[in-house]
Each structure stands twice: as structure tokens, then as C-alpha cells.
Scaffold this active site. Sequence first.
Site, mmCIF file in Angstrom:
data_model
loop_
_atom_site.group_PDB
_atom_site.id
_atom_site.type_symbol
_atom_site.label_atom_id
_atom_site.label_comp_id
_atom_site.label_asym_id
_atom_site.label_seq_id
_atom_site.Cartn_x
_atom_site.Cartn_y
_atom_site.Cartn_z
ATOM 1 N N CYS A 1 87.264 20.109 93.979
ATOM 2 C CA CYS A 1 86.796 19.128 92.985
ATOM 3 C C CYS A 1 86.833 19.678 91.564
ATOM 4 O O CYS A 1 86.644 18.933 90.606
ATOM 5 C CB CYS A 1 85.370 18.697 93.309
ATOM 6 S SG CYS A 1 84.227 20.072 93.248
ATOM 7 N N ASP B 1 84.690 21.731 90.230
ATOM 8 C CA ASP B 1 83.365 22.066 89.704
ATOM 9 C C ASP B 1 83.190 23.585 89.620
ATOM 10 O O ASP B 1 83.783 24.332 90.382
ATOM 11 C CB ASP B 1 82.269 21.466 90.590
ATOM 12 C CG ASP B 1 82.234 19.957 90.480
ATOM 13 O OD1 ASP B 1 82.948 19.423 89.626
ATOM 14 O OD2 ASP B 1 81.497 19.323 91.238
ATOM 15 N N CYS C 1 78.806 18.297 90.251
ATOM 16 C CA CYS C 1 78.174 17.078 90.742
ATOM 17 C C CYS C 1 76.674 17.289 90.969
ATOM 18 O O CYS C 1 76.172 18.406 90.922
ATOM 19 C CB CYS C 1 78.846 16.666 92.046
ATOM 20 S SG CYS C 1 78.408 17.756 93.407
ATOM 21 N N CYS D 1 79.587 21.168 98.680
ATOM 22 C CA CYS D 1 79.005 21.513 97.371
ATOM 23 C C CYS D 1 78.026 22.682 97.504
ATOM 24 O O CYS D 1 77.864 23.458 96.562
ATOM 25 C CB CYS D 1 78.291 20.316 96.765
ATOM 26 S SG CYS D 1 79.245 18.795 96.846
HETATM 27 FE FE1 FES Z 1 82.245 19.371 93.385
HETATM 28 FE FE2 FES Z 1 80.082 18.703 94.617
HETATM 29 S S1 FES Z 1 81.784 17.441 94.241
HETATM 30 S S2 FES Z 1 80.647 20.655 93.941
#
Ligand code: FES
Length: 123
Positions: free
Chosen positions: A33, A35, A58, A102
Site C-alpha cells: 500500500c 504506507d 491508514c 497493517c
Molecule cells: Fe497500508 Fe494499512 S493499508 S498499512
Amino acid sequence: MYSKKVMDHFTTPRNVGEIEDADGIGEVGNPSCGDMMTIYIKVNDGILEDVKFKTFGCGAAIATSSMITEMAKGKTIEEARKITRDDVANELEGLPAVKMHCSNLAADALNSAIDDYIKKNKD
Ligand code: FES
């Protein structure tokens, strides 16, 4: 749906920020993602006396990083190493299945901060 605890840690995250003279820093990214999370630790006598985080991610990533800082604080290096993503998810009263990945970030970032600390204090 998110548990009350997840919402609580997402809306009022604990230990947000940076430790300027950190003894260990762990930075990880989630390739699926994009992140990012950084965890800073301050170690005194083998105990994690302070733990802080910065997360660009997120809601579940923010909640898990907030929770893991609370879980790790006051623990020995060895105890903190044993915190798994499942422990964090359980402590948050569960995460939706699609959000379990996550919680990897938090456990990985903490471990990587501990690795960094150990590397710096080898000799
Ligand atoms: Fe990326 Fe949760 S969607 S860490």
C-alpha cells in the site's frame, strides 16, 4: 468494522513524534500500500524507557503503531522482541481481516529499531 479500541488509538494516538537522541530507529514500508512507519526507541539498562512513532498510513497502521508503543514501553529488549503482530491485533480487540497486514508494519518497525540499537551497541 473497527473495535472501539482501534478507533480510540486512531483518533487519539499515543506517543506520536520523534525521539531526537534515539538509541534505535526502525523504518519500514508496506510494499502493498506504500504506507510508511518509523519507530524510535530510547533504551536504559536494557529497558525500553521511551518509544515513539511517526506513521504515514491508514487508520489501522496508526492504531497499531500507537498500541505497540504502549505495549513496548517499560519492557526489556528481549520482551519487546517477542511482541507479534497478533499480540498487537489482540490488544486492539481485533482488526478486520483485510487490515491484518497493517499490523505487520508496527511489529516490523519495532524489531528493526531494536536491531538498530543492538547494531550500534555491539562493542
Ligand atoms: Fe497500508 Fe494499512 S493499508 S498499512
